[in-house]
Design an enzyme around this catalytic site. Structure first.
Site, PDB file in Angstrom:
ATOM      1  N   HIS A 487      -4.575  26.524  82.728  1.00  0.00           N
ATOM      2  CA  HIS A 487      -4.011  25.925  81.516  1.00  0.00           C
ATOM      3  C   HIS A 487      -2.691  25.251  81.861  1.00  0.00           C
ATOM      4  CE1 HIS A 487      -3.328  25.216  77.350  1.00  0.00           C
ATOM      5  NE2 HIS A 487      -2.264  25.996  77.285  1.00  0.00           N
ATOM      6  N   ASP A 504       2.716  23.491  73.979  1.00  0.00           N
ATOM      7  CA  ASP A 504       1.465  24.094  74.443  1.00  0.00           C
ATOM      8  C   ASP A 504       0.340  23.606  73.546  1.00  0.00           C
ATOM      9  OD1 ASP A 504      -0.574  25.625  75.396  1.00  0.00           O
ATOM     10  OD2 ASP A 504       0.415  27.550  75.138  1.00  0.00           O
TER      11      ASP A 504
END
Length: 863
Positions: A487, A504
């Site tokens: 990620h 994010d």
């Protein structure tokens, strides 16, 4: 008795919105039993699951003071969450090869107040590998909606050589559905059971679990715009790497302003124009209140859905995007912006030691790749970057006029750009393992980077000494995971203040400098042992989240780069376009929220059939997505809706007759029957529910309007059971043309011979023209079009309301004029095959190849 629901307790996962704790304080047991009896009823009535905690307390106790104390205790506990509880558990499994059970559980151990255990499949979980997982030991006893989040590693210890121990890291949010998590293929069973490998010694296997429990965050209730002033970007599947890069570029205001000033027009389409797509994206990031989609931008890249689910190289994306924008900026007011912001220059040199000869070559760069392995920090990487290599012995340098010479080879920087992008080489090829690996080594980077240090050791003699190369950290792009995936997110301080923000994907949060810097250095974190009964010595936990790209801004250029960007920098057509998009989006949101109150009514008319048949439609009668639709409140009566139709089409209510469409068993869609007066008196919602077996929100109707000789509407004729409504299409073989010519009511006992004159009139033929009739029956999966015997009755030919009759002049036998498709069936077969072939071509030759086939040849190879 007192009933209270306290504030949410930190540590619960509220994303499922499934848990409410209600404390019931009772002064006697009788009251407690009464409330306990109503527990199941409360659960049934509530959308949220209710958990009642009964407390028996004396009447004179101040319940609210108890809660005041409880909240204070909760606040203290919450402070300790920032330092996540961590521990190591070691499990020695004796007689490992003798176990006949499929799976083994370790003893229970406690980390972060939670009970855990290791789950092992000694012979593999349906694979030829050892399978190993971390399991929530008490998952079956936990309350509804429980959740906990942990980062952990599992290790099989090599008892001969510690360095060959196999360790794998991961993270997971555990819940009732996924109470264990780990690795199905941890290591090959062949390696595990090989006595010479050291993993199984004296039939004992040693397994370790390093567990760090993290705080669970409420993602659903977080409002990024409200909390931080910024919004995130939606993830299309695997586009988090792109999102972190786009956020970094957006928060360089000079770059954003330049993108806004790129020339685009109102006729451009965002999905086909990178500049317009980027302008649109930046505008929405600046002015939207919710997270922004990136689909238009990825479409402008030429990506399809598959590409959005594939992780691409971030550095490559950055370079390609810069090159595309640089090219689009040429000849405009913002030409050269990319170079002005990101371009620096270095000099490659080779200098002979024993003779006076030096070769130099100047090169530009937009970013610098810095070694991580073997370097403790950014300065060490720059030292390595400019390190001098000696060319001697067999590696001497061939100077043009001096032959082979000992020489020094290196790189020095001529100038650095205002915005310095540093790519950290976290991924490299391991020749010993013959695979790519991620370098998780500790690597430090400063808040301020001085590239003039040690008397300008990184600079060439040509460098401008008046420029102070002191940089301030602007962005830290992070990769969390391994070489095969993970990620991406970014820590950015948009105004270079002390406040950092974490971007994010859709979520933006405020963060401190420690989280943005020190926690992204990577390496191993030494965690103290907190639970008795475990190893007394501290252990190290690998940090698999670490920085892979850094963005610095030069202090002397700070005011220029971090400039003000407002609406006057945005082209008017772009503002108008995007505000309109926002209004349409809000309207759609409103319509979606109110959808249960409305019905969509799609009304097809003869005019639609005339427009579509032979152009967009060859089979059946109409494309319902291209007819007039009405959004009508369900409680409105159908008769009131008819007044709305009268206003729209200019057809008085008394001249309207509506037919319901029906999907037949052969998958065709035809008008089935007219509405009855009783049905027209019902509400629109009632009528849809009665008529629509598909149970969707649409009601599809055909509006029959009869006209007199003066072409003005007249009342529709009374329809009896004997009357059949037929629709007629005319085929011209010489033109290969099919078109709609009208509809007629016929008697079931009548014969086609009786309407030939009328059909000739509709077609514009002579009254006595001989014609052939065919019934269009179906077209999926194969075409069925049968000849109609004009001597039989319509009922004998099994014709009914909504059927389609195609007719044509009979083919001329012996004529010199040869038609490719002489009759209706052959033409419909051709049209069906042409549509199928079109689909095959698009599937097998995507987006870049156009293939033309002769239809006759193609038909022969179709499956």
């Amino acid at each position: 008795m007192t009933l209270m629901t306290p504030p949410p307790l930190d540590g619960f996962d509220y994303r499922s919105k499934a848990l409410t704790l209600t404390f019931v304080f009772c002064s006697n047991k009788k009251t407690m039993r009464c409330w306990s009896h109503t527990l199941s009823l409360l659960r049934d009535l509530s959308l949220w699951k209710v958990h009642l905690i009964f407390c028996l307390v004396p009447e004179k106790v101040d319940i609210f003071s108890l809660f005041s104390q409880a909240e204070t205790a909760t606040a203290v506990d919450a402070q300790s969450v920032d330092d996540p509880p961590s521990a190591r558990f070691t499990w020695t499994i004796d007689n490992f090869s003798r176990f006949n059970t499929k799976k083994l559980y370790s003893d229970v151990f406690v980390v972060g107040g939670y009970k855990w255990r290791i789950l092992v499949f000694p012979k593999g979980n349906n694979v030829d590998h050892l399978s190993m997982y971390l399991d929530v030991a008490d998952s079956t006893n936990l309350p509804y909606g429980w959740s906990r989040y942990a980062q952990f590693s599992l290790t099989v210890i090599n008892q001969l050589h510690q360095k060959y121990s196999i360790r794998k890291d991961t993270q997971h949010q555990f819940n009732a559905r996924e109470s264990d998590w780990g690795f199905t293929s941890f290591m090959p069973l062949g390696e595990l059971y090989d006595p010479g490998r050291g993993y199984l010694v004296n039939d004992s296997c040693i397994v370790e679990a390093d567990v760090a429990v993290r705080r669970v965050i409420d993602y659903w209730s977080h409002d990024s715009k409200k909390e931080t002033g910024y919004v995130g970007l939606k993830n299309q599947g695997a586009t988090c790497y792109m999102n972190s890069l786009l956020q970094t570029l957006y928060h360089i205001p000079y770059f954003r302003k330049a993108v806004y000033h790129m020339p685009t027009t109102e006729n451009d389409i965002p999905s086909g124009s990178i500049p317009l797509a980027l302008q649109s994206l930046f505008y929405k990031l600046q002015y939207s209140d919710t997270s922004v989609a990136t689909k238009e931008l990825t479409k402008s890249f030429g990506w399809d859905t598959y590409d959005s689910f594939m992780q691409h190289d971030v550095q490559e994306l950055n370079r390609v995007l810069s090159e595309k924008l640089e090219d689009k900026m040429k000849g405009t007011v913002v030409e050269g912006t990319i170079q002005q912001l990101f371009e620096g220059h270095h000099m490659n040199y080779i200098e002979c030691i024993n003779v006076d000869y030096k070769s130099t070559r100047k090169e530009s760069f937009y970013d610098l790749q810095l070694d991580v392995k073997g370097c403790r920090d950014v300065y060490a990487s720059f030292d390595k970057y400019v390190e001098v290599e000696r060319l001697e012995g067999d590696n001497k340098y061939h100077a043009e006029q001096h032959g082979l010479q000992d020489a020094r080879k290196g790189v020095l920087f001529i100038d650095f750009p205002p915005v310095l992008q540093l790519q950290l080489k976290r991924f490299e090829y391991d020749f010993m393992r013959d695979t790519m690996v991620k370098i998780n080594d500790r690597y430090e980077f400063p808040l301020q980077l001085d590239l003039d240090r040690e008397n300008g050791k990184y600079l060439s003699p040509e460098a401008d000494c008046s420029v102070r190369n002191l940089y301030t950290l602007h962005s830290v792009l992070v990769h969390s995971g391994g070489v095969h995936g993970g990620h991406y997110y970014a820590y950015i301080r948009p105004t270079l203040s002390d406040q950092w923000f974490k971007f994010d994907d859709e979520r933006v949060t405020k963060e401190d400098v420690k989280r943005a810097l020190e926690e992204q250095y990577g390496g191993e974190e030494e965690l103290p042992q907190t639970n008795p009964g475990f190893n007394n010595s501290p252990f190290k936990f690998t940090k698999y989240s670490n920085a892979y790209m850094l963005v610095y801004i030069r202090e002397s250029d700070k005011e220029k780069v971090i400039c003000n960007v407002d609406e006057k920098d945005i082209a008017e057509h772009l503002r108008i376009r995007l505000k309109k998009e926002q209004e349409e989006k809000e309207q759609k949101r409103k319509e979606k929220a109110e959808a249960h109150l409305y019905t969509i009514i799609k009304v097809a008319r003869s005019e639609d059939l005339l427009e579509q048949i032979g152009k967009d439609v060859y089979f059946d009668l109409v494309d319902h997505d291209k007819v007039r639709s009405f959004r009508i409140q369900k409680q409105i009566t159908f008769n009131l809706f008819k007044e709305e139709v009268a206003k729209e089409f200019g057809i008085p209510v008394q001249f309207q007759r509506f037919w319901l469409w029906a999907k037949r068993q052969n998958h065709t869609y035809r008008p089935n029957r007219p509405l009855t007066p009783q049905e027209e008196a019902q509400s629109v919602g009632q009528l849809r529910e009665v008529s629509n077996k598909a149970n969707n929100a649409e009601l599809k109707l055909f509006l029959e309007v009869e006209v007199g000789q003066d072409l003005q509407p007249v009342p529709p004729p009374e329809k009896t059971k004997e009357d059949i409504l037929l629709f007629f299409k005319l085929y011209d073989p010489s033109k290969e043309e099919l078109r709609y010519v009208g509809r007629l009511f016929v008697k079931g006992s009548g014969k086609p011979l009786e309407i030939l004159t009328k059909l000739n009139e509709m077609a514009g033929f002579a009254p006595d023209q001989e014609i052939e009739l065919y019934e269009e029956i179906k077209f999926e999966p194969n075409v069925m079009c049968e000849h109609i015997d004009k001597r039989l009755t319509f009922r004998s030919s099994q014709l009914e309301d909504g059927d389609i009759v195609c007719f044509q002049k009979p083919p001329q036998m012996g004529s010199n004029e040869q038609c490719r498709y002489p009759d209706v069936p052959s033409f419909l077969e051709y049209m069906h095959n042409r549509q199928v072939c079109h689909g095959l071509i698009r599937e097998n030759f995507p987006c870049c190849l156009t293939v033309h086939f002769a239809v006759q040849n193609l038909i022969s190879v179709l499956p």
